[in-house]
Design a protein around this motif. Structure first.
Motif: not given
Length: 79
Positions: A4-21
């Protein structure tokens, strides 16, 4: 991996599934937090409104105040 991205990233609040690395890279740089992928076993407690409880009590009083109907017995013959 779920992050889950956090501030100040523009994607803050978004939960995503991605490659572990790649996900670990965002966690290490402080742009995201790891999120558990295990389902929650605790259910949230139900919310009851006071009006709902009062209405239920009134209905219970109304039902108990009604006369009982005549019940018929099935499968038993009169002697």
């Amino acid at each position: 991996m779920l992050i889950k991205f956090k501030e100040p990233d523009p994607r803050a609040g978004t939960t995503v599934r991605m490659d572990s690395s790649r996900g670990q890279h965002f966690i290490n740089t402080g742009a995201a937090d790891a999120v558990s992928e295990q389902p929650q076993t605790e259910l949230p407690e139900p919310l009851l409104e006071e009006a709902t409880v009062a209405e239920a009590a009134e209905e219970a009083d109304a039902v108990s105040g009604q006369p009982a109907g005549r019940k018929t017995r099935k499968g038993q013959a009169r002697a």
